[in-house]
Scaffold this motif. Structure first.
Motif, mmCIF file in Angstrom:
data_model
loop_
_atom_site.group_PDB
_atom_site.id
_atom_site.type_symbol
_atom_site.label_atom_id
_atom_site.label_comp_id
_atom_site.label_asym_id
_atom_site.label_seq_id
_atom_site.Cartn_x
_atom_site.Cartn_y
_atom_site.Cartn_z
ATOM 1 N N ASP A 78 -0.402 -19.831 -11.378
ATOM 2 C CA ASP A 78 0.712 -19.560 -10.460
ATOM 3 C C ASP A 78 1.467 -20.841 -10.137
ATOM 4 O O ASP A 78 1.457 -21.311 -9.002
ATOM 5 N N GLU A 79 2.077 -21.370 -11.169
ATOM 6 C CA GLU A 79 2.838 -22.614 -10.962
ATOM 7 C C GLU A 79 4.203 -22.463 -11.639
ATOM 8 O O GLU A 79 4.283 -22.136 -12.832
ATOM 9 N N VAL A 80 5.257 -22.681 -10.853
ATOM 10 C CA VAL A 80 6.602 -22.468 -11.378
ATOM 11 C C VAL A 80 7.059 -23.724 -12.122
ATOM 12 O O VAL A 80 7.131 -24.804 -11.555
ATOM 13 N N THR A 81 7.329 -23.566 -13.394
ATOM 14 C CA THR A 81 7.868 -24.663 -14.203
ATOM 15 C C THR A 81 9.189 -24.194 -14.805
ATOM 16 O O THR A 81 9.545 -23.011 -14.710
ATOM 17 N N GLU A 82 9.890 -25.114 -15.448
ATOM 18 C CA GLU A 82 11.147 -24.709 -16.091
ATOM 19 C C GLU A 82 10.895 -23.650 -17.154
ATOM 20 O O GLU A 82 11.699 -22.738 -17.344
ATOM 21 N N GLU A 83 9.747 -23.793 -17.856
ATOM 22 C CA GLU A 83 9.430 -22.797 -18.892
ATOM 23 C C GLU A 83 9.231 -21.417 -18.275
ATOM 24 O O GLU A 83 9.632 -20.415 -18.852
ATOM 25 N N VAL A 84 8.596 -21.406 -17.110
ATOM 26 C CA VAL A 84 8.379 -20.118 -16.435
ATOM 27 C C VAL A 84 9.719 -19.499 -16.051
ATOM 28 O O VAL A 84 9.943 -18.297 -16.226
ATOM 29 N N ILE A 85 10.601 -20.330 -15.544
ATOM 30 C CA ILE A 85 11.926 -19.821 -15.155
ATOM 31 C C ILE A 85 12.648 -19.281 -16.384
ATOM 32 O O ILE A 85 13.245 -18.206 -16.356
ATOM 33 N N GLU A 86 12.544 -20.007 -17.493
ATOM 34 C CA GLU A 86 13.201 -19.542 -18.718
ATOM 35 C C GLU A 86 12.547 -18.270 -19.235
ATOM 36 O O GLU A 86 13.237 -17.364 -19.722
ATOM 37 N N ALA A 87 11.226 -18.202 -19.138
ATOM 38 C CA ALA A 87 10.539 -16.980 -19.565
ATOM 39 C C ALA A 87 11.030 -15.801 -18.729
ATOM 40 O O ALA A 87 11.263 -14.705 -19.255
ATOM 41 N N ALA A 88 11.200 -16.027 -17.421
ATOM 42 C CA ALA A 88 11.689 -14.959 -16.546
ATOM 43 C C ALA A 88 13.096 -14.534 -16.950
ATOM 44 O O ALA A 88 13.420 -13.349 -16.996
ATOM 45 N N GLU A 89 13.926 -15.531 -17.293
ATOM 46 C CA GLU A 89 15.297 -15.224 -17.697
ATOM 47 C C GLU A 89 15.309 -14.432 -18.995
ATOM 48 O O GLU A 89 16.204 -13.625 -19.220
ATOM 49 N N ASN A 90 14.339 -14.710 -19.866
ATOM 50 C CA ASN A 90 14.340 -14.100 -21.200
ATOM 51 C C ASN A 90 13.505 -12.833 -21.282
ATOM 52 O O ASN A 90 13.444 -12.216 -22.334
ATOM 53 N N CYS A 91 12.847 -12.471 -20.198
ATOM 54 C CA CYS A 91 12.084 -11.216 -20.208
ATOM 55 C C CYS A 91 13.067 -10.058 -20.404
ATOM 56 O O CYS A 91 14.020 -9.927 -19.635
ATOM 57 N N PRO A 92 12.853 -9.217 -21.412
ATOM 58 C CA PRO A 92 13.839 -8.161 -21.709
ATOM 59 C C PRO A 92 13.978 -7.120 -20.614
ATOM 60 O O PRO A 92 14.993 -6.430 -20.547
#
Ligand code: SF4
Length: 71
Positions: free
Chosen positions: A38-52
Motif C-alpha cells: 500500500d504505497e503510492v508511487t508514480e507507477e501506481v498512479i500510472e497503473a491506475a490511469e491505465n486500468c481499462p
C-alpha cells in the motif's frame, strides 16, 4: 484508510496493473487484482490511469495532485 484500493466489482482481471507494477498489484486466487503493497508511487498512479475499467482508486491527496499534474 488504504491508500490504494482495487474495486473488485470493476476489475476484470486483465493483469495490466500486475504486469506494470508487480510490487504493488498481484492477481489473486479469484483472478482479480489485489494490493500487496500500500504505497503510492508514480507507477501506481500510472497503473491506475491505465486500468481499462478504472478499478484502481488512490486515496491520497498528494497522489491526486501528482495525478492532476500528469494529466
Ligand atoms: S488493470 Fe484494472 S482491470 Fe486490469 S487487473 Fe488491474 S485493477 Fe483489474
Amino acid at each position: 484508510m488504504e491508500k490504494i484500493e482495487v474495486d473488485k466489482d470493476l476489475c476484470i482481471g486483465c493483469g495490466a496493473c500486475a504486469a506494470y507494477c508487480p510490487d504493488t498489484f498481484e492477481i489473486g486466487d479469484d483472478m482479480l487484482a489485489e494490493v500487496v503493497k500500500d504505497e503510492v508511487t508514480e507507477e501506481v498512479i500510472e497503473a491506475a490511469e491505465n486500468c481499462p475499467t478504472d478499478a484502481i482508486k488512490i486515496n491520497n491527496e498528494d497522489a491526486k495532485e501528482n495525478k492532476e499534474e500528469l494529466e
